[in-house]
Design a protein around this motif. Structure first.
Motif, PDB file in Angstrom:
ATOM      1  N   PHE A 123      35.697  32.704  42.169  1.00  0.00           N
ATOM      2  CA  PHE A 123      34.338  33.006  41.733  1.00  0.00           C
ATOM      3  C   PHE A 123      34.101  32.850  40.236  1.00  0.00           C
ATOM      4  N   LEU A 124      35.163  32.817  39.418  1.00  0.00           N
ATOM      5  CA  LEU A 124      34.967  32.589  37.987  1.00  0.00           C
ATOM      6  C   LEU A 124      35.200  31.136  37.605  1.00  0.00           C
ATOM      7  N   SER A 125      35.398  30.273  38.584  1.00  0.00           N
ATOM      8  CA  SER A 125      35.435  28.830  38.354  1.00  0.00           C
ATOM      9  C   SER A 125      34.011  28.294  38.505  1.00  0.00           C
ATOM     10  N   PRO A 126      33.734  27.105  37.969  1.00  0.00           N
ATOM     11  CA  PRO A 126      32.376  26.579  38.078  1.00  0.00           C
ATOM     12  C   PRO A 126      31.993  26.238  39.515  1.00  0.00           C
ATOM     13  N   GLY A 127      30.713  26.271  39.793  1.00  0.00           N
ATOM     14  CA  GLY A 127      30.201  25.886  41.102  1.00  0.00           C
ATOM     15  C   GLY A 127      29.409  27.002  41.746  1.00  0.00           C
ATOM     16  N   LEU A 128      28.881  26.702  42.928  1.00  0.00           N
ATOM     17  CA  LEU A 128      28.157  27.709  43.693  1.00  0.00           C
ATOM     18  C   LEU A 128      29.119  28.771  44.186  1.00  0.00           C
ATOM     19  N   ARG A 129      28.626  29.966  44.298  1.00  0.00           N
ATOM     20  CA  ARG A 129      29.452  31.074  44.756  1.00  0.00           C
ATOM     21  C   ARG A 129      28.809  31.666  46.006  1.00  0.00           C
ATOM     22  N   PHE A 130      29.568  31.662  47.081  1.00  0.00           N
ATOM     23  CA  PHE A 130      29.075  32.215  48.341  1.00  0.00           C
ATOM     24  C   PHE A 130      29.908  33.439  48.701  1.00  0.00           C
ATOM     25  N   PHE A 131      29.232  34.518  49.041  1.00  0.00           N
ATOM     26  CA  PHE A 131      29.885  35.747  49.457  1.00  0.00           C
ATOM     27  C   PHE A 131      29.508  36.020  50.908  1.00  0.00           C
ATOM     28  N   ALA A 174      29.636  41.988  37.751  1.00  0.00           N
ATOM     29  CA  ALA A 174      29.154  42.211  36.388  1.00  0.00           C
ATOM     30  C   ALA A 174      29.573  41.057  35.478  1.00  0.00           C
ATOM     31  N   VAL A 175      30.782  40.568  35.646  1.00  0.00           N
ATOM     32  CA  VAL A 175      31.250  39.421  34.857  1.00  0.00           C
ATOM     33  C   VAL A 175      30.437  38.177  35.212  1.00  0.00           C
ATOM     34  N   LEU A 176      30.150  37.990  36.485  1.00  0.00           N
ATOM     35  CA  LEU A 176      29.363  36.829  36.910  1.00  0.00           C
ATOM     36  C   LEU A 176      27.941  36.843  36.348  1.00  0.00           C
ATOM     37  N   ARG A 177      27.459  38.012  35.959  1.00  0.00           N
ATOM     38  CA  ARG A 177      26.119  38.113  35.366  1.00  0.00           C
ATOM     39  C   ARG A 177      26.112  37.755  33.873  1.00  0.00           C
ATOM     40  N   LEU A 178      27.292  37.646  33.254  1.00  0.00           N
ATOM     41  CA  LEU A 178      27.352  37.321  31.827  1.00  0.00           C
ATOM     42  C   LEU A 178      26.780  35.929  31.579  1.00  0.00           C
ATOM     43  N   PRO A 179      25.974  35.777  30.536  1.00  0.00           N
ATOM     44  CA  PRO A 179      25.401  34.463  30.236  1.00  0.00           C
ATOM     45  C   PRO A 179      26.444  33.361  30.059  1.00  0.00           C
ATOM     46  N   VAL A 180      27.599  33.689  29.486  1.00  0.00           N
ATOM     47  CA  VAL A 180      28.622  32.670  29.250  1.00  0.00           C
ATOM     48  C   VAL A 180      29.089  32.035  30.558  1.00  0.00           C
ATOM     49  N   VAL A 181      29.135  32.793  31.641  1.00  0.00           N
ATOM     50  CA  VAL A 181      29.569  32.261  32.932  1.00  0.00           C
ATOM     51  C   VAL A 181      28.440  31.477  33.595  1.00  0.00           C
ATOM     52  N   ARG A 182      27.231  31.792  33.254  1.00  0.00           N
ATOM     53  CA  ARG A 182      26.079  31.130  33.880  1.00  0.00           C
ATOM     54  C   ARG A 182      25.692  29.833  33.164  1.00  0.00           C
ATOM     55  N   THR A 183      25.803  29.820  31.827  1.00  0.00           N
ATOM     56  CA  THR A 183      25.333  28.648  31.077  1.00  0.00           C
ATOM     57  C   THR A 183      26.399  28.018  30.196  1.00  0.00           C
ATOM     58  N   GLY A 184      27.598  28.572  30.205  1.00  0.00           N
ATOM     59  CA  GLY A 184      28.652  28.072  29.327  1.00  0.00           C
ATOM     60  C   GLY A 184      29.396  26.868  29.882  1.00  0.00           C
ATOM     61  N   GLN A 185      30.299  26.372  29.051  1.00  0.00           N
ATOM     62  CA  GLN A 185      31.170  25.259  29.417  1.00  0.00           C
ATOM     63  C   GLN A 185      32.526  25.812  29.843  1.00  0.00           C
ATOM     64  N   TRP A 186      33.051  25.294  30.951  1.00  0.00           N
ATOM     65  CA  TRP A 186      34.326  25.736  31.517  1.00  0.00           C
ATOM     66  C   TRP A 186      35.420  24.760  31.110  1.00  0.00           C
ATOM     67  N   GLN A 187      36.624  25.291  30.855  1.00  0.00           N
ATOM     68  CA  GLN A 187      37.755  24.437  30.505  1.00  0.00           C
ATOM     69  C   GLN A 187      39.051  25.039  31.039  1.00  0.00           C
ATOM     70  N   LEU A 188      39.813  24.228  31.755  1.00  0.00           N
ATOM     71  CA  LEU A 188      41.142  24.622  32.209  1.00  0.00           C
ATOM     72  C   LEU A 188      42.078  24.632  31.007  1.00  0.00           C
ATOM     73  N   LEU A 189      42.947  25.625  30.921  1.00  0.00           N
ATOM     74  CA  LEU A 189      43.824  25.765  29.761  1.00  0.00           C
ATOM     75  C   LEU A 189      45.286  25.546  30.134  1.00  0.00           C
ATOM     76  N   ALA A 190      46.041  25.098  29.144  1.00  0.00           N
ATOM     77  CA  ALA A 190      47.480  24.869  29.327  1.00  0.00           C
ATOM     78  C   ALA A 190      48.244  26.164  29.077  1.00  0.00           C
ATOM     79  N   ALA A 233      39.942  39.094  32.391  1.00  0.00           N
ATOM     80  CA  ALA A 233      38.863  38.265  31.878  1.00  0.00           C
ATOM     81  C   ALA A 233      38.530  38.833  30.503  1.00  0.00           C
ATOM     82  N   PHE A 234      39.066  38.193  29.474  1.00  0.00           N
ATOM     83  CA  PHE A 234      38.933  38.687  28.111  1.00  0.00           C
ATOM     84  C   PHE A 234      37.699  38.114  27.415  1.00  0.00           C
ATOM     85  N   SER A 235      36.846  38.994  26.956  1.00  0.00           N
ATOM     86  CA  SER A 235      35.767  38.620  26.070  1.00  0.00           C
ATOM     87  C   SER A 235      36.349  38.588  24.656  1.00  0.00           C
ATOM     88  N   LEU A 236      36.181  37.467  23.955  1.00  0.00           N
ATOM     89  CA  LEU A 236      36.716  37.323  22.597  1.00  0.00           C
ATOM     90  C   LEU A 236      35.592  37.495  21.589  1.00  0.00           C
TER      91      LEU A 236
END
Length: 183
Positions: free
Chosen positions: A27-35, A72-88, A176-179
């Motif tokens: 659910f914290l990856s990009p795309g539609l979320r179905f529950f 609550a995390v899914l409601r954060l603007p960063v998850v709704r309008t931000g850019q996602w990146q896989l990390l090493a 899920a760390f907010s920096l």
């Protein structure tokens, strides 16, 4: 989605910990979320969607609280309008194979918001360094606040930029760390 009407219920298949780790990845990856109906309460009985009802089942209070935090995390603007990146993720030291147990990714919002998601997707304690994608970390302290949990860490930006964030996580642990830049 993590579960649907055609599959066995996630709460019936996954033990505690693994269920939450799978939900964070899903659910914290990009795309539609179905529950699925009853997913937040830990329902275990699969029912036909034609029935529109099911047996009474006790609510898994811990799972319900987890999903409240996740929503609550899914409601954060960063998850709704931000850019996602896989990390090493890289080994914490030579010979430590557990770095490969991690999945980490970041969200970077248009207003500078940052969210770092880390999952130890393994049944063992694991350690790694995760490389952060933010170029402006140096010369400032940073606060990392786990918005899925209660942990808060203060780290030096130069160290984060040079080495990454050191993680030592329990089996199936999620964060899920907010920096935010410190003073």
């Amino acid at each position: 989605f993590l579960e649907n009407h055609d599959e066995p219920r996630a709460a019936a298949l996954f033990p505690a910990g693994l269920h939450e780790a799978a939900a964070v990845i899903t659910f914290l990856s990009p795309g539609l979320r179905f529950f699925h109906q009853g997913e937040f309460q830990g329902r275990q009985k699969r029912i036909s969607p034609h029935l529109c009802r099911g047996p009474d089942e006790p609510t898994d209070q811990q799972l319900e609280q987890f999903y409240d935090r996740l929503l609550a995390v899914l409601r954060l603007p960063v998850v709704r309008t931000g850019q996602w990146q896989l990390l090493a993720c890289v080994p914490a030291w030579d010979g430590n194979w557990t770095w490969d147990c991690f999945l980490a990714f970041a969200w970077h919002g248009p207003g500078g918001e940052r969210l770092l998601v880390t999952v130890n997707y393994a049944p063992n304690q694991s350690q790694c360094y995760v490389r952060l994608p933010f170029a402006d970390l140096g010369n400032s302290p940073w606060r990392l606040e786990d918005v899925l949990g209660t942990a808060t860490y203060d780290r030096e930006g130069n160290d984060l930029q040079a080495h990454g964030l050191y993680l030592d996580m329990s089996p199936w642990q999620v964060s899920a760390f907010s920096l935010t830049k410190g003073s």
